[in-house]
Motif scaffolding. Structure first.
Motif, short mmCIF file in Angstrom:
data_model
loop_
_atom_site.label_atom_id
_atom_site.label_comp_id
_atom_site.label_asym_id
_atom_site.label_seq_id
_atom_site.Cartn_x
_atom_site.Cartn_y
_atom_site.Cartn_z
N ARG A 38 -37.46 -25.24 -52.76
CA ARG A 38 -36.25 -25.34 -51.94
C ARG A 38 -36.28 -26.60 -51.08
O ARG A 38 -35.25 -27.26 -50.89
CB ARG A 38 -36.11 -24.07 -51.08
CG ARG A 38 -35.93 -22.81 -51.92
CD ARG A 38 -36.29 -21.55 -51.16
NE ARG A 38 -36.32 -20.39 -52.05
CZ ARG A 38 -37.35 -20.09 -52.84
NH1 ARG A 38 -38.43 -20.86 -52.86
NH2 ARG A 38 -37.30 -19.02 -53.61
N TRP A 39 -37.45 -26.90 -50.54
CA TRP A 39 -37.61 -28.09 -49.72
C TRP A 39 -37.29 -29.34 -50.54
O TRP A 39 -36.62 -30.26 -50.05
CB TRP A 39 -39.03 -28.14 -49.19
CG TRP A 39 -39.42 -29.41 -48.50
CD1 TRP A 39 -40.11 -30.47 -49.01
CD2 TRP A 39 -39.14 -29.76 -47.13
NE1 TRP A 39 -40.28 -31.44 -48.07
CE2 TRP A 39 -39.70 -31.04 -46.91
CE3 TRP A 39 -38.48 -29.12 -46.09
CZ2 TRP A 39 -39.63 -31.68 -45.68
CZ3 TRP A 39 -38.41 -29.77 -44.85
CH2 TRP A 39 -38.98 -31.03 -44.66
N CYS A 45 -32.08 -28.36 -44.35
CA CYS A 45 -32.45 -29.50 -43.51
C CYS A 45 -31.23 -30.39 -43.27
O CYS A 45 -30.34 -30.50 -44.12
CB CYS A 45 -33.56 -30.33 -44.17
SG CYS A 45 -35.08 -29.40 -44.43
N ASP A 46 -31.22 -31.04 -42.11
CA ASP A 46 -30.18 -32.01 -41.78
C ASP A 46 -30.85 -33.11 -40.96
O ASP A 46 -31.01 -32.98 -39.74
CB ASP A 46 -29.06 -31.34 -41.00
CG ASP A 46 -27.90 -32.30 -40.70
OD1 ASP A 46 -28.05 -33.51 -40.95
OD2 ASP A 46 -26.86 -31.83 -40.19
N ALA A 47 -31.25 -34.17 -41.63
CA ALA A 47 -32.00 -35.24 -40.97
C ALA A 47 -31.18 -35.91 -39.87
O ALA A 47 -31.75 -36.45 -38.91
CB ALA A 47 -32.45 -36.27 -42.00
N SER A 48 -29.85 -35.87 -39.98
CA SER A 48 -29.01 -36.54 -38.98
C SER A 48 -29.18 -35.92 -37.61
O SER A 48 -28.94 -36.59 -36.58
CB SER A 48 -27.55 -36.49 -39.40
OG SER A 48 -27.04 -35.17 -39.37
N VAL A 49 -29.57 -34.66 -37.54
CA VAL A 49 -29.81 -34.00 -36.25
C VAL A 49 -31.27 -33.56 -36.13
O VAL A 49 -31.61 -32.72 -35.30
CB VAL A 49 -28.87 -32.79 -36.04
CG1 VAL A 49 -27.44 -33.26 -35.92
CG2 VAL A 49 -29.01 -31.77 -37.17
N GLN A 54 -38.18 -24.71 -43.42
CA GLN A 54 -38.77 -24.36 -44.71
C GLN A 54 -38.73 -22.85 -44.89
O GLN A 54 -39.01 -22.08 -43.96
CB GLN A 54 -40.22 -24.88 -44.80
CG GLN A 54 -40.28 -26.40 -44.88
CD GLN A 54 -41.68 -26.95 -45.04
OE1 GLN A 54 -42.65 -26.40 -44.54
NE2 GLN A 54 -41.79 -28.07 -45.73
N HIS A 55 -38.38 -22.45 -46.11
CA HIS A 55 -38.25 -21.02 -46.42
C HIS A 55 -39.63 -20.45 -46.74
O HIS A 55 -40.41 -21.07 -47.46
CB HIS A 55 -37.32 -20.84 -47.62
CG HIS A 55 -36.73 -19.48 -47.70
ND1 HIS A 55 -37.48 -18.35 -48.03
CD2 HIS A 55 -35.46 -19.03 -47.49
CE1 HIS A 55 -36.69 -17.29 -48.02
NE2 HIS A 55 -35.47 -17.67 -47.69
N PRO A 56 -39.95 -19.25 -46.21
CA PRO A 56 -41.27 -18.66 -46.51
C PRO A 56 -41.51 -18.44 -47.99
O PRO A 56 -42.68 -18.41 -48.42
CB PRO A 56 -41.26 -17.34 -45.72
CG PRO A 56 -39.83 -17.09 -45.36
CD PRO A 56 -39.19 -18.42 -45.26
N LEU A 57 -40.47 -18.27 -48.78
CA LEU A 57 -40.67 -18.11 -50.22
C LEU A 57 -41.29 -19.37 -50.84
O LEU A 57 -42.05 -19.27 -51.82
CB LEU A 57 -39.36 -17.78 -50.92
CG LEU A 57 -38.82 -16.36 -50.68
CD1 LEU A 57 -37.48 -16.19 -51.39
CD2 LEU A 57 -39.81 -15.31 -51.17
N ASP A 58 -40.99 -20.54 -50.29
CA ASP A 58 -41.64 -21.75 -50.76
C ASP A 58 -43.15 -21.66 -50.55
O ASP A 58 -43.95 -22.07 -51.40
CB ASP A 58 -41.10 -22.97 -50.03
CG ASP A 58 -39.87 -23.57 -50.71
OD1 ASP A 58 -39.54 -23.14 -51.84
OD2 ASP A 58 -39.25 -24.47 -50.12
N ASP A 123 -39.26 -31.06 -36.79
CA ASP A 123 -37.93 -30.68 -36.33
C ASP A 123 -37.83 -31.02 -34.83
O ASP A 123 -38.61 -30.54 -34.02
CB ASP A 123 -37.73 -29.18 -36.55
CG ASP A 123 -36.31 -28.74 -36.25
OD1 ASP A 123 -35.90 -28.88 -35.09
OD2 ASP A 123 -35.64 -28.24 -37.16
N HIS A 124 -36.85 -31.86 -34.49
CA HIS A 124 -36.68 -32.30 -33.10
C HIS A 124 -35.39 -31.79 -32.48
O HIS A 124 -34.85 -32.42 -31.57
CB HIS A 124 -36.73 -33.83 -33.03
CG HIS A 124 -38.07 -34.41 -33.32
ND1 HIS A 124 -38.26 -35.74 -33.64
CD2 HIS A 124 -39.29 -33.85 -33.38
CE1 HIS A 124 -39.54 -35.98 -33.87
NE2 HIS A 124 -40.18 -34.84 -33.72
#
Length: 561
Positions: A38-39, A45-49, A54-58, A123-124
């Protein structure tokens, strides 16, 4: 001699790696890597913000795939002789869980809700919350930030929790507790995920969650309630005690033993962060700075408590007894972007090719671009008139965390070609590293040598030579391609009782070093001048930011300028 095998599992930013190791000799029996599906698709994800989830299934699917394939590579007798498994992860990467310790995104109603997923280290989105924590802590009767360098970061546990509780009523209603990735995945392997009873990593809690022995655990409920009433009572649903990673979390569950085809008496160790276990895999010793160099950097340092334990080191990511090597003070620093900066520049160059010439041409260029630029940049002279870049493209982690800062490239002219700009970006990441070394030294902690691990350390001789020249120190590169997973395997060997102490496991299982980069005196001399220009440029940028931030009303906080 009976052969004992252990498995180290390293959850990185993009993938999970499994390493099967002979605990008696350190010989690798099998290894495999599984990407996060998924990642990789860019979901949630939205890099602009600066939102990265990350999903636990990953994690679960990746773990099963990587370990199963690593065991398939191993000789047949290995499976029945697995004694222990330990895990490292990125961090701070917390998740909201229900009363059973299940991440909310594993429940149907939250399956596509990013706020119910793991909030990745980079994540910021909680910059404002971090500032509130700092303001309150610095005026409180006890400064709860004093053991984390005096500055709390938006990359860490409490800022992310507070932000999520404020913006998502459904998560706020259903979140019983919060758990770091390294704690949850280790507990998941045991089948016992009760958030009130699972063992919490000393590493994660001390560096990211404001836990300290002097506070009798976490900061007081009064502190958190004053910060925001939404946090009232959460402390009691978290933890008071922590455990070092040489201790067992428990025994593998029947379900996971069946999935992986290994015995049901395998010991699962207490987890930790990747950089900390990576430092162990790279044979960290007192006053050796171990740099884990990848998309970002984490810088690890250990020293006897009796020698430096009285210091409060300003502007780093924490000082915690036993967070790296049990019995020693573990200190952490790092840069929010390192290899990510090179990747950004590559995307800048490649994207027009993708648009104009198509995906195939873009992929072909992507494979060749950075090695080509590195080869060209390595032939360029180092002069006092060179371009200066500042490496804050993802903010500044240390010294003195401020993730709202921005990067810059200064001194461009019409002769500034891609190789020169790339050279400046590489030098900027090295200057950022030097500022960390200088902070430790100025605070009274000597650094005797530098050890490097991670993808950049193994793949780019140009970057490593530049780093040695800027630091004016030799850099040893660990031989293992998977030092973090190897460190996890060493911890697993101790947790499982194969060895009594971590140094014994390190001595038996180490792969040593395979490269040493010596500083070049002529280049190092010029870099001392360029480093001063880097500091001046950074001070200018930060001053400009502070002036603009001061002009923004408090109720309309912005991270741009």
């Amino acid at each position: 001699m009976k052969e004992n095998y252990v498995i180290g599992i390293d959850f990185g930013t993009d993938s999970v790696r499994a390493l099967v190791v002979n605990a008696n000799t350190g010989e690798q029996a099998g290894t495999a890597v599984a990407e996060y599906t998924r990642w990789k698709q860019g979901k949630y994800c939205d890099a602009s913000v600066s939102q990265f989830r990350q999903h636990p299934l990953d994690y679960l699917e990746g773990l099963e795939s990587a370990v199963s394939r690593a065991l398939e590579q191993s000789p047949e007798h290995v499976r029945e002789n697995i004694k222990g498994i330990s895990v490292d992860t990125t961090g701070s990467t917390p998740v909201a869980v229900d009363r059973n310790g299940t991440p909310l995104s594993l429940l149907p109603e939250f399956a596509e809700n990013p706020n119910g997923m793991f909030i990745l280290w980079k994540d910021h989105t909680a910059n404002a919350e971090a500032e509130e924590i700092n303001k309150l802590a610095h005026g409180w009767s006890v400064d709860y930030t004093k053991y984390v360098g005096g500055i709390y970061s938006s990359e860490w546990f409490w800022a992310k929790i507070l932000r999520t509780l404020r913006i998502d009523a459904a998560v706020r209603e259903h979140a019983y507790s919060w758990v770091e990735h390294c704690d949850w995945i280790s507990a998941e392997l045991t089948g016992v995920t009760d958030p009130l009873t699972l063992k919490r990593s000393r590493c994660a809690a001390g560096h990211k969650a404001l836990w300290h022995q002097d506070f009798e655990g976490l900061p007081s409920n009064a502190f958190f309630t004053e910060l925001d009433p939404l946090l009232d009572g959460l402390r009691d649903r978290l933890f008071a005690d922590t455990t070092t990673s040489d201790r067992p979390m428990g025994t593998i569950s029947q379900a996971w033993a069946d999935k992986l085809g290994i015995p049901t008496d395998v010991i699962i160790g207490v987890g930790a962060f990747d950089a900390h276990m990576g430092a162990v895999g790279a044979l960290i010793e007192p006053y050796s700075l171990c740099k884990v160099i990848g998309t970002s950097t984490c810088d690890m340092l250990v020293a006897p408590n009796g020698e430096v334990g009285h210091l409060l080191i300003k502007g780093i990511c924490g000082q915690v007894d036993g967070s790296i090597v049990p019995g020693m003070l573990g200190m952490e620093a790092g840069q929010s972007a390192f290899g990510d900066i090179y990747a950004w520049f590559a995307r800048l160059v490649v994207e027009p090719v993708r648009t104009l010439l198509g995906e195939e041409a873009a992929q072909e260029l992507s494979k060749k671009l950075l090695p080509h630029l590195a080869a060209q940049a390595s032939q360029l002279p180092v002069t006092e008139k060179d371009i200066i870049a500042v490496d804050w493209l993802n903010g500044r982690r240390t010294p003195d965390a401020k993730h709202t800062l921005k990067g810059a490239i200064l001194g461009l002219n019409l002769a500034s070609d891609p190789a020169r700009i790339f050279k400046a970006l590489v030098e900027a990441t090295a200057y950022g590293s030097k500022s960390i070394v200088e902070r430790f030294r100025n605070e009274g902690v000597p650094i005797h040598q530098v050890i490097a691990i991670g993808g950049v350390a193994k793949k780019s001789s140009f970057v490593m030579q530049t780093l040695a020249d800027v630091l004016n120190m030799p850099i040893k590169v660990a031989a293992s391609e998977q030092a973090c997973a190897l460190g996890a395997a060493m911890f697993a060997a101790v947790a499982a009782g194969v060895y009594e102490t971590l140094p014994e496991a390190q001595e038996a299982m180490s792969s040593g070093f395979d490269a040493v980069y010596q500083p070049r005196p002529e280049q190092s001399a010029v870099y001392q001048t360029l480093y001063q220009k880097y500091l001046q440029s950074g001070a200018f940028l930060e001053n400009e930011f502070l002036q603009k931030a001061a002009a923004v009303p408090a109720n309309s906080y912005s991270d741009t300028f």
